[in-house]
Design a protein around this motif. Sequence first.
Motif: not given
Length: 160
Positions: A5-13, A27-38, A45-52
């Motif tokens: 499982i990778g990080n794609h940001a918490y809200t997909n913004r 990134l921190t919020a998404c990671r926290g959820v993934i750690v809590a669940l798994t 990390f892959r940014p939504p839309g591929g832009r940073l």
Amino acid sequence: DGHEIGNHAYTNRRAGDMAGPQILAELTACRGVIVALTGKMTRFFRPPGGRLTEDGLHAVALAELTLAMWTNNADDWLKPAPEVIAGNVLTNLEPGGVILMHQGSMESFHALPMIIEGARERGLEPATMGAVHAAGAARITERPPRDLLAYLQKMGYRHD
């Protein structure tokens, strides 16, 4: 087993629309959820839309994540026929390629056997992002942030 499982940001913004602190919070919020669940930390990390933005690249570095982009886009979010999705993926698929697919459509689900078969016909085997990274895939990088933007631009990525 065999899944990652990778990080794609918490809200997909779109990360290109946010300041560095906002991206770091995503990134921190998404990671926290993934750690809590798994119970497992994310590495990629892959940014939504591929832009940073450059601030976004610094946020990725601060979150100690590895930026992972794609080489082959399924364009499955448009929900075309499974054969079209498979064709999108298999066109120019090469060793070390990273396939971008989205969940949530039966078209993508039905395209998977065609994609796997087509990859194997080319002598390729599906692998986790970690395995592709270990093999030295060009679209996954751990370069320092100041060098990362220039590298991504050289590889053809857009920068907001």
